[in-house]
Design a protein around this motif. Sequence first.
Motif, mmCIF file in Angstrom:
data_model
loop_
_atom_site.group_PDB
_atom_site.id
_atom_site.type_symbol
_atom_site.label_atom_id
_atom_site.label_comp_id
_atom_site.label_asym_id
_atom_site.label_seq_id
_atom_site.Cartn_x
_atom_site.Cartn_y
_atom_site.Cartn_z
ATOM 1 N N LYS A 115 41.902 97.098 46.579
ATOM 2 C CA LYS A 115 41.870 97.601 45.203
ATOM 3 C C LYS A 115 41.111 98.924 45.186
ATOM 4 N N PHE A 116 41.643 99.904 44.418
ATOM 5 C CA PHE A 116 41.053 101.219 44.335
ATOM 6 C C PHE A 116 40.741 101.506 42.860
ATOM 7 N N THR A 117 39.495 101.895 42.578
ATOM 8 C CA THR A 117 39.095 102.236 41.216
ATOM 9 C C THR A 117 38.404 103.590 41.234
ATOM 10 N N ILE A 118 38.529 104.332 40.104
ATOM 11 C CA ILE A 118 37.887 105.638 39.968
ATOM 12 C C ILE A 118 36.926 105.552 38.786
ATOM 13 N N VAL A 162 36.383 101.256 46.772
ATOM 14 C CA VAL A 162 37.409 100.504 47.488
ATOM 15 C C VAL A 162 36.939 99.066 47.664
ATOM 16 N N SER A 163 37.845 98.109 47.382
ATOM 17 C CA SER A 163 37.563 96.684 47.618
ATOM 18 C C SER A 163 38.603 96.137 48.585
ATOM 19 N N SER A 208 30.673 99.772 49.834
ATOM 20 C CA SER A 208 29.784 100.734 49.206
ATOM 21 C C SER A 208 29.305 101.720 50.265
ATOM 22 N N PRO A 209 28.849 102.908 49.815
ATOM 23 C CA PRO A 209 28.791 103.384 48.428
ATOM 24 C C PRO A 209 30.134 103.938 47.961
#
Length: 780
Positions: free
Chosen positions: A53-56, A110-111, A118-119
């Motif tokens: 999973k990608f988050t911004i 990124v998960s 992290s970070p």
Amino acid sequence: MIKSSIYMLQAVLITLTLFWSVCTWAVVPYINYQGKLTDSLGAPVNDPALVMKFTIWLDPTSEDIADLIFEEKHSVNVTNGIYNVMLGSDSGGLGDPINFSSNYELWLEVSVDGETLSPRTSITSVPSAIWADMAADAETLAGMDATAFVAASEYNLHTADPSAHHSKYTHTDAVTAMGVKADTNPLNHDKTTSFTELTGQAADAQIPSTVIRLSDLISHSLSPSVHHAKYADADALAAIQATDGAGSTLDADLLDGQHASEIIDAAADEVRTPISSLPFIISASGSYYLTADLNLSGTAANGITVAADNVTIDFMGFSISGPGSGTGNGIYLYNRSNVEIRNGTIAGFGSVGVYESGLAAKSHRIVEVRVLGNGGTGMMLRGSGNLIKDCTVRDNGGYGIYGGSGSTITGNTSFNNNSIGIVSDTGSTIRGNAVRSNGGIGISLNDFCTVTGNTVHENTFSGIQSQRGSTILNNTVAENNQANLPAYSGIQVSFDSQIKGNTLNGNLQNNIKVLDAGNTIEGNMVSNSNNGIYFVSPDNSMSGNRFFGNTVDCAGSVVSSMPPVPIQYLPYIITSSGQYYLTGNLSLTDTSAHGIAVNADDVIIDLKDYKITGPGAAGAGSGIYIGDQTNVQIKNGSIGNFGDTGIRSNANSFWDPSYHRVVNIKAVYNGGDGIQLYGTSTFVKECTALYNGGNGVRVMGSAHVEKCNASHNGAHGIYATSSSVIIDNIANNNFGNGISTVGSLIDRNTARFNNQHGENLYVNITSSSSNEYGVNQDSD
């Protein structure tokens, strides 16, 4: 746990993919993202469908949902740790909420399989390219806000303020001038060429030279500096060519700060496993390495246990340290093959520094390792074909170095160990070592070894001591036998050996001592000892030696080659030094006499494979009786059925030197001990002692008992006082203990089924904290 090593290399690992609309020139923003995944051991991950999973985010650490501006999941193919994802491809682009202006940073998280790495990673520089390419929503042009420009529709209809056309005119002047259509009129708008503007359609506009044509921009026909005004031409060219791919001379040269040549190719190169804590068990073949100096606190555990063949352990200059006591070894192996240990330090373990305990082991290598201050032997490698090279072994509680048969021991320093400096088994090569100040013999050899170019100095007992058929060349042997005992010398050999080209100086008692026949002593420098060369036995060859400063250059009462004397009857009494031999089997009927009585020093009795037989249980004599004599050798035959012992020596004290040697004798069915020797430095080898009423072999004083079978006797199989060496023997089915001793080396023996009918505690091998045990089989 999976850890991620993310490398955001501009124009290489993160790129922008722009899709152009024919009508609007709008950009659909994607981010092409690439990274690398390794597991907790640093190994690359391989997974064809790993969920990521990608988050911004607007903030590097915030968990507030208001700071989350983009989220997307992908099923990712990860090969050798490398993966590639097009962010925005599953959601039709990154979306309007993302503002890639230069006013603030954005952060990528990124998960992997639900585990957040992290970070978060800053994504400021490359997405600004998206901002630069969003012509449909441009906010400025030539540094001016959009409000400074007139819409094309108003321009064509002239509905706008006339000053918007030409600011230097007033409104009235502009309107009047617009009515004049002459070609010379600067306000003439009678042009027919149309163009496309960033904000829409306009006709007959004057475009300044500072604006670039779209066709020229797309075709890259202009100077590179027009692509990125903030770069010089050379900088822009380098940035573009950095994406040129493999083979380009401008390819990116570093990955995570490392040159490409320093990165492991998992398909072709060695992949190594780190050792970062103790105890550690190696259960698979491969290459292992230390990551730091490591300590072990447990007193019973081994630091590293090798349970696989074909293993390399590179200490990388680091050390492993034990607790200073206990039973643990630094590195322990059992019947392994082809294990290499190199480049580090092993110190402070309660037992052995490096211990291969299996006789079936083979082909180990120890290179540039320091083994210091361990409670037992420094290095003990059993088996065959080992290499021990360029190591330092000092201050250990047992031997310094022990190499199995056919080993090469070269370039090492063995210093101040409590026992023998270097021990080698049959057929080994010992070359170029420095062996000094050890508590036993400097270099102790079994049969058929080669010893060349060593420096052997100030050891407690002999400098170099060999059994049979060895070659001892060009060594420097000085000031050994610090204990000053007659049993030891600078170089001491048994038979069929060569001693050539050595320098011997100041070794106490004897520089060279020859115990048996068939040796060649040639071209040695022999100086400053009581005896330069001392011969216990005749029939040796000596030539070209140089002597000076010795009390006696060549000594020994059996040096002359007197003819052997036959023994043709029993009882027989020997009163003169010399050689004696049997002419056939002999029997004794006198129940009070000894078969052969030896009343002289320096005697050799060769039974010639015949036997002497006593009168049975009624007799009180021994087969061969030695009075208070020294240097008596008995070999090659059988002695049985005497009422007392098979072979018996007498001495005023256990610790008087006797130097007796009994080799290849069978002592059976005697009323007392099979073989009984008093005095120090006795030697019993390859003998059989069966069905005797007392002990099979009994040695009183420091002795060496090797390769004997002492079984089915009425007392102990082998009985020895302290400071003895008992190796490679069999002691089974004795009424007493199999092996009984205190403070001795007990190694490679088999002792089973002993004390079966006694009333005492069942014991095969006696136990004492002062014994040093090797691999002995002592259970049923």
